[in-house]
Design a protein around this motif. Sequence first.
Motif, PDB file in Angstrom:
ATOM      1  N   LEU A   1      20.977  32.095  29.932  1.00  0.00           N
ATOM      2  CA  LEU A   1      21.438  31.440  28.714  1.00  0.00           C
ATOM      3  C   LEU A   1      20.952  29.996  28.710  1.00  0.00           C
ATOM      4  CD1 LEU A   1      25.144  32.714  28.485  1.00  0.00           C
ATOM      5  CD2 LEU A   1      23.128  33.654  27.371  1.00  0.00           C
ATOM      6  N   ASN A   2      20.558  29.539  27.560  1.00  0.00           N
ATOM      7  CA  ASN A   2      20.009  28.191  27.421  1.00  0.00           C
ATOM      8  C   ASN A   2      21.038  27.260  26.782  1.00  0.00           C
ATOM      9  OD1 ASN A   2      17.488  29.102  28.384  1.00  0.00           O
ATOM     10  ND2 ASN A   2      16.942  29.805  26.324  1.00  0.00           N
ATOM     11  N   LEU A   3      20.968  26.014  27.153  1.00  0.00           N
ATOM     12  CA  LEU A   3      21.845  25.000  26.592  1.00  0.00           C
ATOM     13  C   LEU A   3      21.427  24.720  25.150  1.00  0.00           C
ATOM     14  CD1 LEU A   3      24.197  23.193  27.674  1.00  0.00           C
ATOM     15  CD2 LEU A   3      22.500  21.393  27.987  1.00  0.00           C
ATOM     16  N   THR A   4      22.389  24.694  24.243  1.00  0.00           N
ATOM     17  CA  THR A   4      22.090  24.432  22.843  1.00  0.00           C
ATOM     18  C   THR A   4      21.731  22.967  22.626  1.00  0.00           C
ATOM     19  OG1 THR A   4      24.466  24.121  22.430  1.00  0.00           O
ATOM     20  CG2 THR A   4      23.551  26.315  22.041  1.00  0.00           C
ATOM     21  N   ASP A   5      21.251  22.651  21.438  1.00  0.00           N
ATOM     22  CA  ASP A   5      20.796  21.293  21.155  1.00  0.00           C
ATOM     23  C   ASP A   5      21.923  20.269  21.231  1.00  0.00           C
ATOM     24  OD1 ASP A   5      18.272  22.298  20.756  1.00  0.00           O
ATOM     25  OD2 ASP A   5      18.497  22.494  18.586  1.00  0.00           O
ATOM     26  N   ASP A   6      23.130  20.677  20.832  1.00  0.00           N
ATOM     27  CA  ASP A   6      24.244  19.739  20.885  1.00  0.00           C
ATOM     28  C   ASP A   6      24.829  19.588  22.277  1.00  0.00           C
ATOM     29  OD1 ASP A   6      25.348  22.217  21.117  1.00  0.00           O
ATOM     30  OD2 ASP A   6      26.745  22.031  19.436  1.00  0.00           O
ATOM     31  N   GLY A   7      24.366  20.412  23.245  1.00  0.00           N
ATOM     32  CA  GLY A   7      24.849  20.316  24.612  1.00  0.00           C
ATOM     33  C   GLY A   7      26.232  20.870  24.833  1.00  0.00           C
ATOM     34  N   ALA A   8      26.844  21.491  23.822  1.00  0.00           N
ATOM     35  CA  ALA A   8      28.213  22.000  23.940  1.00  0.00           C
ATOM     36  C   ALA A   8      28.263  23.508  23.760  1.00  0.00           C
ATOM     37  CB  ALA A   8      29.122  21.331  22.914  1.00  0.00           C
ATOM     38  N   GLY A   9      27.209  24.205  24.152  1.00  0.00           N
ATOM     39  CA  GLY A   9      27.210  25.651  24.009  1.00  0.00           C
ATOM     40  C   GLY A   9      26.062  26.279  24.756  1.00  0.00           C
ATOM     41  N   LEU A  10      26.143  27.603  24.923  1.00  0.00           N
ATOM     42  CA  LEU A  10      25.105  28.382  25.575  1.00  0.00           C
ATOM     43  C   LEU A  10      24.703  29.509  24.643  1.00  0.00           C
ATOM     44  CD1 LEU A  10      26.542  28.637  29.216  1.00  0.00           C
ATOM     45  CD2 LEU A  10      24.708  27.152  28.417  1.00  0.00           C
ATOM     46  N   ALA A  11      23.400  29.796  24.603  1.00  0.00           N
ATOM     47  CA  ALA A  11      22.897  30.848  23.720  1.00  0.00           C
ATOM     48  C   ALA A  11      21.642  31.441  24.340  1.00  0.00           C
ATOM     49  CB  ALA A  11      22.597  30.301  22.325  1.00  0.00           C
ATOM     50  N   ARG A  12      21.362  32.656  23.953  1.00  0.00           N
ATOM     51  CA  ARG A  12      20.098  33.258  24.331  1.00  0.00           C
ATOM     52  C   ARG A  12      18.989  32.691  23.464  1.00  0.00           C
ATOM     53  NH1 ARG A  12      23.496  37.879  25.159  1.00  0.00           N
ATOM     54  NH2 ARG A  12      23.374  38.585  27.322  1.00  0.00           N
ATOM     55  N   HIS A  13      17.754  32.864  23.934  1.00  0.00           N
ATOM     56  CA  HIS A  13      16.614  32.262  23.234  1.00  0.00           C
ATOM     57  C   HIS A  13      16.473  32.882  21.854  1.00  0.00           C
ATOM     58  CE1 HIS A  13      12.791  30.301  22.689  1.00  0.00           C
ATOM     59  NE2 HIS A  13      12.232  31.463  22.381  1.00  0.00           N
ATOM     60  N   GLY A  14      16.530  32.048  20.826  1.00  0.00           N
ATOM     61  CA  GLY A  14      16.346  32.510  19.473  1.00  0.00           C
ATOM     62  C   GLY A  14      17.541  33.192  18.852  1.00  0.00           C
ATOM     63  N   SER A  15      18.696  33.166  19.500  1.00  0.00           N
ATOM     64  CA  SER A  15      19.884  33.817  18.948  1.00  0.00           C
ATOM     65  C   SER A  15      20.985  32.785  18.746  1.00  0.00           C
ATOM     66  CB  SER A  15      20.368  34.941  19.871  1.00  0.00           C
ATOM     67  OG  SER A  15      20.746  34.431  21.134  1.00  0.00           O
ATOM     68  N   SER A  16      22.101  33.236  18.197  1.00  0.00           N
ATOM     69  CA  SER A  16      23.210  32.337  17.927  1.00  0.00           C
ATOM     70  C   SER A  16      23.962  32.006  19.209  1.00  0.00           C
ATOM     71  CB  SER A  16      24.162  32.976  16.908  1.00  0.00           C
ATOM     72  OG  SER A  16      24.637  34.222  17.390  1.00  0.00           O
ATOM     73  N   LYS A  17      24.874  31.056  19.094  1.00  0.00           N
ATOM     74  CA  LYS A  17      25.623  30.581  20.256  1.00  0.00           C
ATOM     75  C   LYS A  17      26.563  31.667  20.764  1.00  0.00           C
ATOM     76  CE  LYS A  17      26.932  26.347  19.935  1.00  0.00           C
ATOM     77  NZ  LYS A  17      27.700  25.123  19.592  1.00  0.00           N
ATOM     78  N   ILE A  18      26.621  31.837  22.092  1.00  0.00           N
ATOM     79  CA  ILE A  18      27.464  32.858  22.714  1.00  0.00           C
ATOM     80  C   ILE A  18      28.722  32.224  23.296  1.00  0.00           C
ATOM     81  CG2 ILE A  18      27.579  34.592  24.545  1.00  0.00           C
ATOM     82  CD1 ILE A  18      24.637  35.100  24.153  1.00  0.00           C
ATOM     83  N   ILE A  19      28.577  31.121  24.017  1.00  0.00           N
ATOM     84  CA  ILE A  19      29.711  30.424  24.613  1.00  0.00           C
ATOM     85  C   ILE A  19      29.729  29.000  24.059  1.00  0.00           C
ATOM     86  CG2 ILE A  19      30.867  29.763  26.745  1.00  0.00           C
ATOM     87  CD1 ILE A  19      29.270  31.814  28.229  1.00  0.00           C
ATOM     88  N   SER A  20      30.876  28.560  23.601  1.00  0.00           N
ATOM     89  CA  SER A  20      31.038  27.196  23.102  1.00  0.00           C
ATOM     90  C   SER A  20      32.053  26.460  23.966  1.00  0.00           C
ATOM     91  CB  SER A  20      31.497  27.204  21.641  1.00  0.00           C
ATOM     92  OG  SER A  20      32.774  27.804  21.523  1.00  0.00           O
ATOM     93  N   PHE A  21      31.854  25.162  24.100  1.00  0.00           N
ATOM     94  CA  PHE A  21      32.726  24.306  24.900  1.00  0.00           C
ATOM     95  C   PHE A  21      33.230  23.186  23.995  1.00  0.00           C
ATOM     96  CE2 PHE A  21      29.668  26.316  27.648  1.00  0.00           C
ATOM     97  CZ  PHE A  21      30.401  26.716  28.745  1.00  0.00           C
ATOM     98  N   GLN A  22      34.515  22.890  24.119  1.00  0.00           N
ATOM     99  CA  GLN A  22      35.123  21.876  23.256  1.00  0.00           C
ATOM    100  C   GLN A  22      36.262  21.188  23.984  1.00  0.00           C
ATOM    101  OE1 GLN A  22      36.472  23.401  19.506  1.00  0.00           O
ATOM    102  NE2 GLN A  22      37.427  21.504  18.872  1.00  0.00           N
ATOM    103  N   VAL A  23      36.336  19.873  23.807  1.00  0.00           N
ATOM    104  CA  VAL A  23      37.430  19.070  24.358  1.00  0.00           C
ATOM    105  C   VAL A  23      38.503  18.940  23.291  1.00  0.00           C
ATOM    106  CG1 VAL A  23      38.088  16.832  25.290  1.00  0.00           C
ATOM    107  CG2 VAL A  23      35.888  17.823  25.899  1.00  0.00           C
ATOM    108  N   VAL A  24      39.749  19.264  23.645  1.00  0.00           N
ATOM    109  CA  VAL A  24      40.855  19.161  22.681  1.00  0.00           C
ATOM    110  C   VAL A  24      41.866  18.154  23.222  1.00  0.00           C
ATOM    111  CG1 VAL A  24      40.606  21.430  21.640  1.00  0.00           C
ATOM    112  CG2 VAL A  24      41.893  21.217  23.739  1.00  0.00           C
TER     113      VAL A  24
END
Length: 554
Positions: free
Chosen positions: A416-439
């Motif tokens: 899984l690759n790090l998304t552009d915003d740095g707060a998620g993981l996704a496969r190449h060319g697909s949508s985000k699979i895991i998201s990370f958020q501070v609450v």
Amino acid sequence: MVNALVVRRNTQLAKAQKALRAAQYVRMSTDLQRYSTQNQAAAIAAYAQQRNLTIVRTYVDEGRSGVRINRRPALAELIKDVQSGNTDFEHILVYDVSRWGRFQDVDESAHYEFVCRRSGVKVAYCAEQFENDGSLLSSILKNIKRVMAAEFSRELGVKVHAGHCRIAGLGYRVGGSLTFGLGREMIDEEQRSKGRLRKGEYKALKTDRVRLRLGSDEEIAVVRWIFQQFVIKRKTDVEIARQLNRGNIANHHGRPWTYIMVHSILRNENYIGNLVYNRTSRRLGQTQVNNPDHLWIRSPGVVSPAIDHDLFERAQKIMAERYISIPEDQMLRRLRLTLGRKGKLTTRIIKNAPGLPSVACYIKHFGSLRQAYALIGYQGSRNCEWFDVRDHWSEVLSNLAGQVAEALRTDLGIRLNLTDDGAGLARHGSSKIISFQVVRRMAQRTPNHVALWRAHLRKERTKLCVFLRLKESNKVVQDYVLLPAADTAKPYLTLSDGALARYKAVRVDTVNELIRNIKARFTSSSHAAPAKPTRPNKRRKSSGPKTMNVRGRH
């Protein structure tokens, strides 16, 4: 391509074993075919065979410019792996200096090589006529090669820009996105049409050209309606966009209308038949700049006009009268006068105050509203401490996502690759699979009140959501909550301890426990197979009546 058994990244190898292991970096841009990744790998393989090196890793950047490292994920990953100190190789093989990068600052290219050398990893350029051994001759030649690579990009950019200006001067369409109600037509060298180009399609032959054409009659009617609403009925861009959205009128992107889309239509000369090029420019990945009028390339009469010229000029005059440029000291003076009249300042007050620039204008000139407030000696009542630590929490989320990605790749073979915003993981060319958020933890009304955390649900839903719940001071992470895709229409989600079971969420205290839970979910989903449907137990129908007892049979 020479390759060997790939060892896990965190595996500790003996120094003697690592000395004969190498990683190769290949990059392909649109320069020449001889720079294809296959040709580079073949030359690198021959170089490695001559020196008894075994290639154990490959980092590939396909279709990437070498001017910057921002959009080269493979090189960034290579530098990150080298800096971590857990690499299982001591050599990096590159085709030549230009494949390492055409950085406009040659010191940047040298810096990345120095980072590798400082970590005990040597960089070798396989197709160059010198050995990268640190000698005086190799250092001089290598620096000359870096300057030549940077100069090649600069000269190529100047030539391409001059060619685009010449083609635009002939009345042909060159690059850029189209606004609503416009299309593209491809023609050959004899001016014969080869059909319309849809979104995402490009011409294949260098001799072909692209002409601008009007869209459908329905789209042109919408464009004329926008000009009439703006000029005759004096409606604003925002009001026009809202009315279009209420009427369910789709735009060329398939998204809701915004005031920026309406503003771009009102300023576009294509609707009166003119083709304008070189209004803005961005050289070698630098910041986009607005060019002066005398540098514009204007070709009149290249397409049938959709808007009357007089109506278009009236729209330009209205927009020019609405935009008034005042100096920054005058902007602060007006803001100070508004503060004296209202007693406080908010975005709503600034928006409704007559003669006061917009909030976006203050942010553009002073960086933020708080900095503008500070210059006039005003401190708002709102606690803005959270905005000051956003960069810190962004780095925390990026590091956590990197740890999860490394664990999945190392233990399960899931990349899984790090998304552009740095707060998620996704496969190449697909949508985000895991998201990370501070609450953040919400303020308690009473000491006995239940602790609450409020998480914002983004429009792009993911399979797994990881929430970092902060302590009461909102400075330290208290625990981690792993939540599957939340099926709710609300934009916010309240994460209290009592609500976790309702959302089927899992709470853990450490990062290691979080990673174990994520790996367990991926493992269970990969092993789960669809259950086979059970066949119904069909019995043979008896000719006699159905009975429940002996009396019924008689």
